[in-house]
Design an enzyme around this catalytic site. Sequence first.
Site: not given
Length: 542
Positions: A146, A400, A72-76, A306, A237, A42, A258, A365
């Site tokens: 956000e 976070r 899969y991270a969407q926000g930024g 969050r 892991d 990643g 989330h 999340h």
Amino acid sequence: MNAPACGGRSPSAACGGRSPSSACGGSGLWRQRADVVVIGTGVAGLAAALAAHRRGRKVVLLSKVGETATFYAQGGIAVVLPDSFHDDGDSIDAHVADTLAAGGGLCDPDAVRSIVADGYRAVAELVADGARFDESAPGRWALTREGGHTRRRIIHSGGDATGAEVQRALDSAAANLDIRRNHVALELLVEAGAVTGVLVLSDDGPGVIHAPSVILATGGLGHLYEATTNPDGSTGDGVALAMWAGLPVADLEFVQFHPTMLFGGHSGGRRPLITEALRGEGAKLVDAQGDPVTAGVHPMGDLAPRDVVAAAVEARLAASGERCVYLDAREITDFASRFPTVTAACLRAGIDPTRQPIPVVPGAHYSCGGVLTDVHGRTDVAGLFAAGEVARTGMHGANRLASNSLLEGLVVGRRAGDAAARHAETAGPSEIVTPALPVWPAVARADLQRAMTRHASVVRSGEGLRQLIDQLDAATPRVIRSRNDFEDAALTAVAGAVAAAASARTESRGCHHRSDFPDTDPAQAFSSTRAGAGITPAAVSC
């Protein structure tokens, strides 16, 4: 390692009648050498590998599965831009303050400042590697806001496909690196306080990659739970590998849920994330009656951190008996072009987000805790580093702040790669050791996920955690011969650490909520550090 075969028992009795050689693939161990081994592909793993490679080191990357949480991270990416780019009143101080406020009193302020201050440099290097971000005008990146942020400082790509763009750019930059697919890291090899390599399971059977530097970049632990935004490989892991090697871990009770994961009835596994940026652009959280969910809960309302929003959703569901709440985004203009990933996920579920409120629930999340490191990814073992979600740098504390994860992965990943390369230069070739297939306690995944979801989810209680710990303590030892065996054992080990930390924290703070201790206790404003197992597993000799 000098463990007796199968913990001192005969191989045939402890290993299901198999001989030691057959348990190890029938032909012993294959062996290879590298300067730096990176476990994970990643954002943090690729950033680390590129940094080490560019210092002239021989790098091997181990990829367990094809998909990453980064994709899969969407926000930024939360980043403070130079004044010459945007005169919006943002500052390093403001970003640090927002991060500390979200972290519930457990962030390391020096670590936060170090990482935040290095954010623009890391993003600039990512752009040099080919990443492209959305612009509001030529040469000016578009910014959104956000939860928990007091400024619009989130850069994004493809609307809500930032992670996919980050992954694409880094994959392209790393195209010529030595990436080993379908390789599962079974054990960190440590001798005399220094890492010497990794025991690996591949399509060719078990083997060892000897290296003086190893970087854990394995991501998170979302599959501790029945439903998560994480891909299949997020099974804790790296945390398990570190604990088995005796390394300390910290803050594992702080699992961020989330608040807006797409509700999918009873389906488990990975569920689509509904990005927080929707709320930044005006979407509202409401219940089945259309009443606001966060009204009176926090001054920032739906844009509260969050943990606050997830707890508010959970409380509303508990009070109403409903199965989900709704995110009403119908007033957002150009929804489909601005949020194509969310649009596609909703349409697949039979929902038109431009005409219907989106059904959402909290979903597992992000792990705010992990392997204890400094801001360069260094651990207590010489030559062993960790970066990204697997690491606990002090950046996130008890919760976070949105879009700080890609930031941390870029910054600390590159730093860890540099540090690992320097260590390999001075350490020289690693010692040859002959490890063995380990035997670790393992609970079947479905049983573990049900127990974790019931007893260690958004809201926990002392009694529920005791039941969970009893179930985990009864786990049956299993010879680790496959990816499934390893993941079950890793999930079991990490679940035990999460449950123990959650049981010990008799308060509610950040994304750790105790129904029997609903208030925050100022006397517990410290990180919970737990020593790793530090034991030699029973093993099948190779």
